[in-house]
Design an enzyme around this catalytic site. Sequence first.
Site, PDB file in Angstrom:
ATOM      1  CG  HIS A 153      -2.032  -0.869   1.270  1.00  0.00           C
ATOM      2  ND1 HIS A 153      -2.269  -1.763   2.274  1.00  0.00           N
ATOM      3  CD2 HIS A 153      -3.060  -1.008   0.389  1.00  0.00           C
ATOM      4  CE1 HIS A 153      -3.389  -2.431   2.022  1.00  0.00           C
ATOM      5  NE2 HIS A 153      -3.883  -1.988   0.888  1.00  0.00           N
ATOM      6  CB  CYS A 208      -3.099  -1.304   8.715  1.00  0.00           C
ATOM      7  SG  CYS A 208      -1.488  -1.212   8.001  1.00  0.00           S
TER       8      CYS A 208
END
Length: 265
Positions: A168, A255
């Site tokens: 990511h 996250c």
Amino acid sequence: MTNHSITFTHALCRAPSRSVTDGLRAEDHGAPDPDVFAREHAGYVAALRQTGAEVTVLEAAEAFPDSVFIEDPALCLKGVAIVLRPGAPTRRGEAAALRPDLQRLFPEIRDLGPGGFVDGGDILCSDTEVMVGLSARTDAQGVAQLRPIVEDLGYQLRLVETPPEILHFKTESSLLDPETILASPRLAATGCFDGYRVIETAPGEEGAANAIRFNAPVFLSQGFSQSADRLSDAGYEVRELPTSAAALLDGGLSCMSLRYSLPDR
Ligand code: CIR
């Protein structure tokens, strides 16, 4: 409202499931121990609370091994929760599972229009800009659905690329203050942070970049002492947290929460 990209009244987390052992990982270095994950997660939640924020912890969702990484199915901006569409097939249902909680907690919810995928882990927000990194999880069709929503909320959307070896965009970048980004040298070298001051992680410490500035402190994963020193030397208040279990699933500090502010009700 200034500094709303680093100051927050609230955070939303989800407890890790026992099924977290089946979580996705690019390379298998062994499954995380659910008890270790739960302990590290509890420490994370406590640290967020110590900054004065109200932190809601949702029940574990056994059907979704990666659901502890709650940042991926939603994006919170200016008191609005945007329900995203995670790119990994095993994670698609996380958005619908989370939606009722977002409806309960937020005054306003918006959904992406049809088509494409966007993971929250690919989105980095400053006070004025929403940077979205195209990746294996986030595609141009998804970004086309996100763009009008964030522009309507007064942000500019900057489309950038997440290099293929990085899961990511925020796996290797984080906002330290509205003008400054912490990033790995390889991500910074793409030129995607043009206009920001960039502090690079120390050699071999790319994992340090999945940090979060949450109110006063910058939370950093344990084990990246040279990068921690760089941030302290630059004047940031650094707090290190253990993330060994999340790291086995390519996850880190950003996250595991949705960070947001709500007006007094
Ligand atoms: C996944 O591959 O989706 C999870 N194992 C890790 C997600 C990490 N989330 C993030 O960087 N925002």
